[in-house]
Write a protein that holds these residues in place. Sequence first.
Motif, short mmCIF file in Angstrom:
data_model
loop_
_atom_site.label_atom_id
_atom_site.label_comp_id
_atom_site.label_asym_id
_atom_site.label_seq_id
_atom_site.Cartn_x
_atom_site.Cartn_y
_atom_site.Cartn_z
N GLU A 157 -14.81 0.56 5.36
CA GLU A 157 -15.40 1.80 4.85
C GLU A 157 -14.37 2.65 4.11
OE1 GLU A 157 -19.03 2.69 8.00
OE2 GLU A 157 -17.18 3.87 8.11
N LEU A 158 -14.79 3.17 2.97
CA LEU A 158 -13.98 4.13 2.23
C LEU A 158 -14.53 5.52 2.53
CD1 LEU A 158 -11.71 4.51 0.11
CD2 LEU A 158 -13.49 4.43 -1.64
N ALA A 159 -13.67 6.41 2.99
CA ALA A 159 -14.11 7.76 3.35
C ALA A 159 -14.78 8.45 2.17
CB ALA A 159 -12.93 8.60 3.83
N LEU A 160 -15.65 9.42 2.46
CA LEU A 160 -16.38 10.11 1.41
C LEU A 160 -15.47 10.71 0.36
CD1 LEU A 160 -19.25 11.92 3.36
CD2 LEU A 160 -19.46 10.03 1.74
N ASP A 161 -14.32 11.25 0.79
CA ASP A 161 -13.40 11.85 -0.18
C ASP A 161 -12.51 10.80 -0.85
OD1 ASP A 161 -11.58 11.17 1.78
OD2 ASP A 161 -11.05 13.23 2.30
N GLY A 162 -12.58 9.55 -0.37
CA GLY A 162 -11.85 8.46 -0.99
C GLY A 162 -10.40 8.33 -0.61
N TRP A 163 -9.89 9.20 0.25
CA TRP A 163 -8.46 9.18 0.57
C TRP A 163 -8.10 8.28 1.74
CZ3 TRP A 163 -5.09 10.68 -2.85
CH2 TRP A 163 -5.43 11.67 -3.76
N THR A 164 -9.10 7.78 2.45
CA THR A 164 -8.83 6.96 3.64
C THR A 164 -9.70 5.71 3.63
OG1 THR A 164 -8.37 8.97 4.92
CG2 THR A 164 -8.74 6.94 6.16
N LEU A 165 -9.07 4.58 3.91
CA LEU A 165 -9.78 3.32 4.07
C LEU A 165 -9.80 2.98 5.55
CD1 LEU A 165 -11.06 0.75 2.77
CD2 LEU A 165 -8.74 -0.21 2.71
N ARG A 166 -11.00 2.71 6.08
CA ARG A 166 -11.13 2.40 7.51
C ARG A 166 -11.40 0.92 7.68
NH1 ARG A 166 -14.50 7.22 7.28
NH2 ARG A 166 -13.27 9.02 7.95
N THR A 167 -10.62 0.28 8.55
CA THR A 167 -10.77 -1.15 8.80
C THR A 167 -11.90 -1.38 9.79
OG1 THR A 167 -9.33 -1.32 10.74
CG2 THR A 167 -8.26 -1.29 8.57
N PRO A 168 -12.41 -2.62 9.89
CA PRO A 168 -13.47 -2.91 10.88
C PRO A 168 -13.04 -2.65 12.31
CG PRO A 168 -13.35 -4.64 9.23
CD PRO A 168 -12.16 -3.75 9.00
N GLU A 169 -11.71 -2.66 12.55
CA GLU A 169 -11.23 -2.39 13.92
C GLU A 169 -11.09 -0.91 14.19
OE1 GLU A 169 -9.76 -6.06 12.07
OE2 GLU A 169 -9.19 -3.97 11.69
N GLY A 170 -11.33 -0.06 13.19
CA GLY A 170 -11.26 1.38 13.38
C GLY A 170 -9.96 2.03 12.94
N ALA A 171 -9.02 1.24 12.40
CA ALA A 171 -7.76 1.83 11.93
C ALA A 171 -8.00 2.55 10.60
CB ALA A 171 -6.71 0.74 11.75
N SER A 172 -7.24 3.61 10.37
CA SER A 172 -7.34 4.39 9.14
C SER A 172 -6.09 4.18 8.29
CB SER A 172 -7.50 5.88 9.45
OG SER A 172 -8.74 6.11 10.11
N ILE A 173 -6.29 3.88 7.02
CA ILE A 173 -5.19 3.63 6.10
C ILE A 173 -5.21 4.70 5.01
CG2 ILE A 173 -4.19 1.98 4.47
CD1 ILE A 173 -5.64 -0.24 6.02
N ASP A 174 -4.16 5.50 4.94
CA ASP A 174 -4.07 6.53 3.91
C ASP A 174 -3.80 5.90 2.55
OD1 ASP A 174 -4.45 8.53 5.80
OD2 ASP A 174 -2.30 8.73 6.20
N LEU A 175 -4.46 6.39 1.53
CA LEU A 175 -4.34 5.82 0.19
C LEU A 175 -3.60 6.76 -0.74
CD1 LEU A 175 -8.02 4.54 -0.19
CD2 LEU A 175 -6.02 3.21 0.51
N SER A 176 -2.87 6.19 -1.66
CA SER A 176 -2.25 6.98 -2.73
C SER A 176 -3.33 7.33 -3.75
CB SER A 176 -1.14 6.18 -3.40
OG SER A 176 -1.68 5.05 -4.08
N ALA A 177 -3.01 8.23 -4.68
CA ALA A 177 -4.00 8.62 -5.69
C ALA A 177 -4.45 7.43 -6.55
CB ALA A 177 -3.43 9.74 -6.56
N PRO A 178 -3.54 6.58 -7.03
CA PRO A 178 -4.00 5.42 -7.81
C PRO A 178 -4.86 4.47 -6.98
CG PRO A 178 -1.69 5.85 -8.25
CD PRO A 178 -2.07 6.71 -7.08
N GLU A 179 -4.47 4.22 -5.72
CA GLU A 179 -5.27 3.34 -4.87
C GLU A 179 -6.66 3.93 -4.65
OE1 GLU A 179 -1.46 1.66 -2.24
OE2 GLU A 179 -2.70 3.30 -1.49
N ARG A 180 -6.71 5.24 -4.42
CA ARG A 180 -7.99 5.92 -4.23
C ARG A 180 -8.88 5.76 -5.46
NH1 ARG A 180 -9.83 11.11 -5.79
NH2 ARG A 180 -11.43 11.99 -4.40
N ASN A 181 -8.29 5.99 -6.63
CA ASN A 181 -9.07 5.90 -7.86
C ASN A 181 -9.65 4.51 -8.07
OD1 ASN A 181 -8.43 8.55 -8.36
ND2 ASN A 181 -6.81 8.10 -9.83
N VAL A 182 -8.85 3.49 -7.83
CA VAL A 182 -9.31 2.11 -8.02
C VAL A 182 -10.39 1.75 -7.00
CG1 VAL A 182 -8.61 -0.30 -7.77
CG2 VAL A 182 -7.24 1.25 -9.16
N LEU A 183 -10.19 2.11 -5.74
CA LEU A 183 -11.20 1.77 -4.72
C LEU A 183 -12.50 2.53 -4.95
CD1 LEU A 183 -9.22 1.35 -1.37
CD2 LEU A 183 -10.17 -0.40 -2.88
#
Length: 259
Positions: free
Chosen positions: A161-187
Motif C-alpha cells: 500500500e502507498l499512503a494517501l499522501d504518497g510519502w510512505t510505502l507499507r509492506t504486506p508485513e506492516g512495515a513502513s518505508i519512507d520515500l524520497s520525493a522522486p520515489e514518491r513521484n514515481v510510485l
Amino acid sequence: MAAISAFQASSSTSSGAAGADNRNARRIAVVERDPDLRKQILHSLQTRQFAIVECANATALYRNLLTAPCDIAVIASDLPDDNPRSVALHLRQHSDIGIIVLDAEAGCHGEADSYHEIADACFAKPVDLDGLAAVVTAMHSLQHHMRAMPARAGAGQPEWELALDGWTLRTPEGASIDLSAPERNVLLRLVNTGAGGHPVSHDSLIGSLTSDVYDFDPHRLEMLIYRLRKKVALMSPLPLPLRAVRGMGYLCTIVRSNN
C-alpha cells in the motif's frame, strides 16, 4: 565493441543456470588502469575472502564477464577505453551487478559531477581501502538477500500500500518505508496511471520527475527504481511488486491506502 556485444548476448543466459552457480562466488571485478592500485585493492578484498577479477580497462571487463560472472564491479573513472557512465549503463541493462566508482577527480562529493546517479557507491582517489572493503561486503550481503527473496516469498499475493499522501510505502508485513520525493513521484504515477494492471510508459514516469522529458537521462529512472528495490529489500522478505515490461515501461500492483 565486439566484447560488449558478446557480453550483451550472453548475459541473458548467464543469469540462468550459469548465473545461479556463481551467485555466491563472492567474485569482484576491479577495473583500474593503475596496476599498483589494482594490487592494493586485490589484497584488501582478498582478506575478506573475495575472489578478484583484475581488469585494466572496460574491454577486459566485458571479456571476463563472459566466462566469470561477478557480483560487483569496482570501476575507475579514468579508464583508457571508456567512461564509467557508459560502462555502468551496459552493466545495468544486461545484469544485476553492483557498481562502485573510483573517482579520479573527487567528483563524488560534488553536485554537478557526482557519480551517484550511476553507481551504488563512489570513492574518491586516493581510495580508502578499508572503507571500500566494508562497502563491498555490505553490498554483497544485500545482493544475497535480494536474490533469495523469491524463494522465501509466499504463494499468495499480499497487498502493498502507498499512503494517501504518497510519502510512505507499507509492506504486506506492516512495515513502513519512507520515500524520497522522486520515489514518491514515481510510485504515485505508477499507482494512479497504472491502476487496473496497465503498464506505465517510461516517458510518463520521467514526466513525474521533470518538466522536460527530452533533457532527462532515462538511465536516472532505472537507477531510482534499482535503489528503491534495494531499500525495500532491507525492510521486507518480499520483492517490490514492480516489473519492467519490455518496450512499454513498468507495471506495478501497489494499491493506494484508504487511510
